[in-house]
Design an enzyme around this catalytic site. Sequence first.
Site, mmCIF file in Angstrom:
data_model
loop_
_atom_site.group_PDB
_atom_site.id
_atom_site.type_symbol
_atom_site.label_atom_id
_atom_site.label_comp_id
_atom_site.label_asym_id
_atom_site.label_seq_id
_atom_site.Cartn_x
_atom_site.Cartn_y
_atom_site.Cartn_z
ATOM 1 N N CYS A 1 0.947 -1.681 0.117
ATOM 2 C CA CYS A 1 0.072 0.062 -0.305
ATOM 3 C C CYS A 1 1.058 1.130 -0.127
ATOM 4 C CB CYS A 1 -1.082 0.228 1.300
ATOM 5 S SG CYS A 1 -2.173 1.468 1.422
ATOM 6 N N ASN B 1 -0.338 -3.782 -7.316
ATOM 7 C CA ASN B 1 -0.271 -2.440 -7.140
ATOM 8 C C ASN B 1 0.069 -0.999 -7.669
ATOM 9 O OD1 ASN B 1 -1.931 -1.291 -5.072
ATOM 10 N ND2 ASN B 1 -0.642 -2.331 -2.834
#
Lengths: 303, 303, 245, 245
Positions: free
Chosen positions: B131, B193
Amino acid sequence: MGRLSVDLCGLPLDNPIIPASGTFGYGYEFAELYDINVLGTFSFKGTTKDPRFGNPTPRIAECNAGMINAVGLQNPGVEKVISEELPKLKKCFNKKVMANVSGFAVEDYAYTCEKLDKEEQVGWLEVNVSCPNVHGGGMSFGTNPEAAAEVTAAVKKVTTKPVIIKLSPNVTDIVSIAKACEAAGADGISLINTLLGMRIDLKTKKPVIANKMGGFSGSAIFPVAVSMVYRVANAVSIPVVGMGGVSSAEDVIELMLAGATAVEVGAANLIDPYVCRDIINDLPAVMDKYGISNLKDIIGGVK
Amino acid sequence: MGRLSVDLCGLPLDNPIIPASGTFGYGYEFAELYDINVLGTFSFKGTTKDPRFGNPTPRIAECNAGMINAVGLQNPGVEKVISEELPKLKKCFNKKVMANVSGFAVEDYAYTCEKLDKEEQVGWLEVNVSCPNVHGGGMSFGTNPEAAAEVTAAVKKVTTKPVIIKLSPNVTDIVSIAKACEAAGADGISLINTLLGMRIDLKTKKPVIANKMGGFSGSAIFPVAVSMVYRVANAVSIPVVGMGGVSSAEDVIELMLAGATAVEVGAANLIDPYVCRDIINDLPAVMDKYGISNLKDIIGGVK
Amino acid sequence: MKQSFFRIINNTQLTETVYKMKLSGDVSDITSPGQFVNIKIDGLYLRRPISVCDSENDVLTLIYKVVGKGTEKMAEMEIGTELDVLTGLGNGYNTAVSGEKPLLIGGGVGVPPLYMLAKKLIAEGKKVNVILGFNTKAEIFCEEDFKALGAEVVVATADGSYGVKGFVTDALSDVDYTYFYTCGPEPMLKALYKATATSGQFSFEERMGCGFGACMGCSCKTITGYKRICKDGPVLEKEEILWAD
Amino acid sequence: MKQSFFRIINNTQLTETVYKMKLSGDVSDITSPGQFVNIKIDGLYLRRPISVCDSENDVLTLIYKVVGKGTEKMAEMEIGTELDVLTGLGNGYNTAVSGEKPLLIGGGVGVPPLYMLAKKLIAEGKKVNVILGFNTKAEIFCEEDFKALGAEVVVATADGSYGVKGFVTDALSDVDYTYFYTCGPEPMLKALYKATATSGQFSFEERMGCGFGACMGCSCKTITGYKRICKDGPVLEKEEILWAD
């Protein structure tokens, strides 16, 4: 000194617009389209010690808002660049040009830069340690702070011209690489080179590009450029030349706010050959719209 | 077993289409729009040990062919996910769900995964070490092979469910990280991601996003996803879940040819809430067009 | 090269996958048959290079085959649509060396640029023979157009559903020619390289970046050095060709 | 929420930067005043959320201000253009709690959603007062529309060029009201939060990702917990608001 002028490593630029290496040849072809003296300068086709044909074709793949290329540093070699390309350029460009240099060993870089250092037409050396399209070299120098620093130091030894190191975005920590180059004597940093990208042809089930992967550029990558220019400009004291997906006067202002002293325009030249001239023409009105008197005042001005 | 079915880490999927974490909430809101049982599965909102509000707003910026988000793992915490969200989901989804887990320390990951391991609704644990929007955690685990392996090993100890590690593209060498996770026991790898991105508002001269930078997603990043899925799938023996800018049945096929066993769809859900249903409906005709009988046969099939 | 805006006059379907588009605009930079234009298409990043079929009196004629996203979008374009076009790209065919009886050989979507070439050669007083190759009768287009110019036309179809059964090379022996010009798929070009008796000019295709010589995306090796298909080509002389494998 | 296609019936300029667009399509999912729609615009990635000004008989009315790329493109759209629209987004205003004399306070581009609210309140038999705030006379729009509904309208201009000189708060003391509804720039909302005597409902703006509650892009903290402006809002009750700073 107009509203658009900036200073890049001690040399004045009438404006910060610089066609990026590999999208503008050695300049004279665009001179058939418009007077290229309107540019700040331009960065010529990546030049190596020896002549290179580059990679097999296809070398180009289309993407959403961008393209992949795997040209692989096709160029006639530094001797011919000096004996043939620069004289042709002289006839249509009366400013200093930025010489883009690539190599496969530290000595290659030094050899090529030493030759180009003698050329009065060359203003800056842009040393590409980030080409994703050649094996055993190029990008591998730009993914490691020590290797990037070694190239920087070797080049600095053979030239008195400003040395700008061109960095790859395909790294975990671009800031540490930029700092290593600065510590090794770099006069500037340019970024970002292309992202590694790939496309597959659904009909043939083969990679679109013969070399499988290539360098992804175009407006798609602009947000990555803004982020990396911002981080590097906040970490080094030398000028940063921003690039990556720039195609409008607004993009130029955004990258300068992020920290760029000058801005290279790459893939957009291939789609719209007049884009650099148009950006230069558009800048004053766009500056007025956003309350900007002089471009040099906004460098790194993001709040 | 239809033409679209695949096997993901020992669990069958009717089709490889998986809405990506953070773009599909905990599922029940999309269940008001269509029967979400048509999906292969979906990856629920990134869940942490403790509840989180996430980052200040604005959290969203628009880009060419994409967007930046800096939500910062807003979620009610694993206890409430189990006590409130999963029961609500049960009413509208009769398949196994993929539980997406984030953390700020190795123990956080293990704590959250251990709790979710007990839940019969959970089929896979997708462990997000990538993240970009939280400080002191998240992506830092995913930029270092040892740290990623440590998280993998800690999670594997507390669960018997398949563990899929979700990797960041913001690294020099994603292959070494994927291999480290595989060696530490990971049952699968999911990637990519978001890319780190930034935009600046020319009017205010401030970053568009309060957190300055955020995760860049959308069709712009698809070529980067293809390249990384291809490289990782060729380096590990465990299944790869591909994602990054997927918005059509063609994109799904391209990522599967590159090596993906299943495909997550992210930002596209936010623009077109029906996109996953539409992709599943479109797949058979697109497979016919390209001479594909069964999707599982094309995994890694690029020549 | 010139950048200008063209307006679509019509856009009609010739076969299942081949369309003919006429556009009005400034064609002054189109100086030779065999050149191409590069068209900006909304929503796609790269321009699409399309060979010029004809160019006269500010009307540009393109014949294109739907093979991907770009040509799919072109096929859907309506009359009146304005397009951003780069014109006058590529070297084109040189008619000065044709002799009295030039032969033009086109395969499939390689046929269109030969139309403007035939027109020019005939205007120069030469006797033009044309061999057109298609897979099957339903795919044939332009045969009547060449005849209307006054050329002798032979059609070959791979399945024998029309004209000579076989490839263009199977129709070669019946023609007497001083020079040849060709455009078509690479296997056909290779076959002609071997089967032809005279010198000639070949038009090549490659995936292009810019289309005007800037990016080196479409380079090839020739006997006379590296050439850019888009700028130094797309037409190469038989004597300079180096086949890739 | 419903996804459907609308066709532009007209698109006219009201002031230098404000436009009114009428679209025909399925408005069945628009159930409350204060809701918004989310419009897909060619060439832009994110949809554009625009508050509903009116919705009746399959006609949707939007009044929007040109502030960026999306609204610039909207202003250039021609009659007949088809748009992909998500309708019925957000909670909207609750009219059940208004009492007999609701006051509606709009500032600038916050005015449009109050129109449909006024219409509904008047239909419910309530006596509606409206205060509209603008910078200057040239920026005023919708005044006559509210009057035509039967509302009492006071306009305030910051420069005093029309109506009450000052902000909407300067017009507040002259009105007798049982409840209030407001929409406008955040400084105005904050001022009203302090200056109002009764309970009320505030409509908020935030940069959105999806507009339908999926992405948590537009979350805010309230006294009753985290809320998504797009799904749990955009209307919040006075009592639950937690100002960000």
